[in-house]
Design a protein around this motif. Structure first.
Motif, PDB file in Angstrom:
ATOM      1  N   TRP A 270       8.733  29.041 -30.178  1.00  0.00           N
ATOM      2  CA  TRP A 270       9.301  28.162 -29.155  1.00  0.00           C
ATOM      3  C   TRP A 270       9.161  26.724 -29.639  1.00  0.00           C
ATOM      4  N   PHE A 271      10.288  26.085 -29.853  1.00  0.00           N
ATOM      5  CA  PHE A 271      10.267  24.700 -30.287  1.00  0.00           C
ATOM      6  C   PHE A 271      10.556  23.797 -29.106  1.00  0.00           C
TER       7      PHE A 271
ATOM      8  N   ARG B 215      12.360  19.774 -32.336  1.00  0.00           N
ATOM      9  CA  ARG B 215      13.750  19.790 -32.800  1.00  0.00           C
ATOM     10  C   ARG B 215      14.183  18.418 -33.311  1.00  0.00           C
ATOM     11  N   GLN B 216      13.745  17.371 -32.628  1.00  0.00           N
ATOM     12  CA  GLN B 216      14.072  16.007 -33.058  1.00  0.00           C
ATOM     13  C   GLN B 216      13.412  15.701 -34.403  1.00  0.00           C
ATOM     14  N   ASP B 217      12.158  16.110 -34.568  1.00  0.00           N
ATOM     15  CA  ASP B 217      11.472  15.906 -35.849  1.00  0.00           C
ATOM     16  C   ASP B 217      12.190  16.635 -36.979  1.00  0.00           C
ATOM     17  N   MET B 218      12.646  17.872 -36.741  1.00  0.00           N
ATOM     18  CA  MET B 218      13.369  18.624 -37.765  1.00  0.00           C
ATOM     19  C   MET B 218      14.698  17.949 -38.100  1.00  0.00           C
ATOM     20  N   ALA B 219      15.387  17.437 -37.084  1.00  0.00           N
ATOM     21  CA  ALA B 219      16.652  16.740 -37.316  1.00  0.00           C
ATOM     22  C   ALA B 219      16.422  15.450 -38.107  1.00  0.00           C
ATOM     23  N   ASP B 220      15.359  14.719 -37.774  1.00  0.00           N
ATOM     24  CA  ASP B 220      15.025  13.501 -38.510  1.00  0.00           C
ATOM     25  C   ASP B 220      14.705  13.813 -39.972  1.00  0.00           C
TER      26      ASP B 220
END
Length: 63
Positions: free
Chosen positions: A5-6, A11-16
């Protein structure tokens, strides 16, 4: 089976991180230059010197 569960922050950190990798790859491609190393000129003398005396099977060791 593992369920992960993210959170929105994850999710924002992964996108960054994806964006940072993309920008770094673009900068690397744009500003990296590859140049051939000119080295030293290869002359006939240099080739003969690198080849050395060679192996003479008829030559005795004490010569």
């Amino acid at each position: 089976m593992v369920i992960r569960w993210f959170s929105d922050a994850d999710r924002q950190d992964m996108a960054d991180a994806r964006e940072e990798r993309r920008v770094l790859a673009a900068l690397d491609e744009e500003y990296t230059t590859y140049q051939e190393d000119p080295g030293i000129p290869v002359t006939e003398w240099l080739v003969r010197w690198m080849a050395g005396p060679g192996i003479d099977p008829g030559r005795r060791r004490d010569e």
